[in-house]
Design an enzyme around this catalytic site. Sequence first.
Site, PDB file in Angstrom:
ATOM      1  N   CYS A  65      96.028  46.465 -21.375  1.00 16.45           N
ATOM      2  CA  CYS A  65      95.050  45.798 -20.519  1.00 16.45           C
ATOM      3  C   CYS A  65      94.245  44.777 -21.311  1.00 16.45           C
ATOM      4  CB  CYS A  65      94.112  46.824 -19.885  1.00 16.45           C
ATOM      5  SG  CYS A  65      92.902  46.097 -18.752  1.00 16.45           S
ATOM      6  N   CYS A  69      86.984  47.276 -22.222  1.00 21.06           N
ATOM      7  CA  CYS A  69      86.117  48.407 -21.887  1.00 21.06           C
ATOM      8  C   CYS A  69      86.079  49.375 -23.065  1.00 21.06           C
ATOM      9  CB  CYS A  69      86.623  49.108 -20.634  1.00 21.06           C
ATOM     10  SG  CYS A  69      86.802  48.011 -19.198  1.00 21.06           S
ATOM     11  N   CYS A  72      88.060  52.839 -23.156  1.00 24.24           N
ATOM     12  CA  CYS A  72      89.401  52.948 -22.578  1.00 24.24           C
ATOM     13  C   CYS A  72      90.516  52.916 -23.612  1.00 24.24           C
ATOM     14  CB  CYS A  72      89.612  51.839 -21.549  1.00 24.24           C
ATOM     15  SG  CYS A  72      91.154  52.020 -20.635  1.00 24.24           S
ATOM     16  N   CYS A 109      96.414  58.764  -5.874  1.00 26.04           N
ATOM     17  CA  CYS A 109      95.788  57.572  -6.437  1.00 26.04           C
ATOM     18  C   CYS A 109      96.718  56.952  -7.483  1.00 26.04           C
ATOM     19  CB  CYS A 109      94.453  57.928  -7.083  1.00 26.04           C
ATOM     20  SG  CYS A 109      93.327  58.801  -5.964  1.00 26.04           S
ATOM     21  N   CYS A 140      95.289  55.642  -2.500  1.00 24.27           N
ATOM     22  CA  CYS A 140      94.220  54.988  -3.242  1.00 24.27           C
ATOM     23  C   CYS A 140      94.855  54.251  -4.407  1.00 24.27           C
ATOM     24  CB  CYS A 140      93.209  56.024  -3.745  1.00 24.27           C
ATOM     25  SG  CYS A 140      91.809  55.327  -4.672  1.00 24.27           S
ATOM     26  N   CYS A 200      86.233  53.398  -3.308  1.00 31.07           N
ATOM     27  CA  CYS A 200      86.050  54.492  -4.256  1.00 31.07           C
ATOM     28  C   CYS A 200      85.364  53.858  -5.456  1.00 31.07           C
ATOM     29  CB  CYS A 200      87.394  55.098  -4.641  1.00 31.07           C
ATOM     30  SG  CYS A 200      87.294  56.396  -5.897  1.00 31.07           S
ATOM     31  N   ARG A 276      83.035  62.855  -6.356  1.00 25.63           N
ATOM     32  CA  ARG A 276      84.134  63.467  -7.102  1.00 25.63           C
ATOM     33  C   ARG A 276      83.706  63.829  -8.521  1.00 25.63           C
ATOM     34  NH1 ARG A 276      88.469  59.919  -6.582  1.00 25.63           N
ATOM     35  NH2 ARG A 276      89.101  61.133  -4.783  1.00 25.63           N
TER      36      ARG A 276
END
Length: 336
Positions: A65, A69, A72, A109, A140, A200, A276
């Site tokens: 990616c 972040c 991550c 998801c 999702c 979400c 959640r």
Amino acid sequence: MADGAPRRPRDPAEVRHDWTPAEVEALFERPFMELVFEAAAVHRRRFDPSEIQRAQLLSVKTGGCAENCGYCSQSASFDTGLKASKLMDAEAVIAEARAARDGGADRFCMGAAWRELKDRDLPKLATMISGVKALGLETCATLGMLTPAQAAELKAAGLDYYNHNLDTGPEFYGQVVTTRTYQDRLDTLEYVRDAGLKTCCGGIVGMGETRKDRAGLLHALATLPKHPDSLPVNALVPVTGTPLGDRISRDGEIDPIEFVRTVAVARLVCPASVVRLSAGREGMSRELQALCFLAGANSIFVGGKLLTTPNPEEDEDFALFRDLDLRPMVAARSEG
């Protein structure tokens, strides 16, 4: 109401969009027992407290990616030992979804480690989504930033929910990620809502933020034009090789009681959202999870992995449900 007339006290289970930062911060400062009691009472007004939604998450495209972040393992900016892979074939994803459904999940998801969705990947994703939907599962996806047209195409393919977390409060955000702005995230959420998709959206706690930053995250969620239909509260899972993972491994993770406070405040400011208990659950005691359910959490991920981090095995969840007299939620009843 006439000037000087007594004001009717607000119903704590009312869906509000006018929370002030000071009000949210004041909730965090309430005595713990009172806070959890009120959150539990509001939860019972909106949901059956014995029902827990069960979802399963699959990484359909792992690693590489372009975002940085700081938490991550999938960022190309950090050396975490994770090998990047291409987007999975739709047939393989549908097979995983079928196994998830047969194992008791009612939402599936699909997560891709992208900064933004590319149009060239939409046909394969549409096949994937429609195939999962045909199994009778809620669908999702989390695919990074979207354009309005892409959100509309995902909706047409049968997508029910789109996950796009704010991660943290706006003041702390720059210490977590610098490759996209807070407004970028808010823009994608707007496109998702405009397309008629459910949202979400939540965040991660335990990244070194202050209580005020946690209040800032929940204030941002509570003042969205529509509250998240699903609100994940993640506890950071420190990953070696990531800036935040290395820092938290050194400085220590979030206090469990503070985590419960965060769940309780989330329930109070977003009373109709399905909250959640998400990443980090593998490291939580059964007692801590029970407190989170008492404070208003009513959804979990099942299965052995969350994208690239561990999750409790299904037999552990079965035992927890049995001992707490919990049962699967037939369908989420989020509204407002």
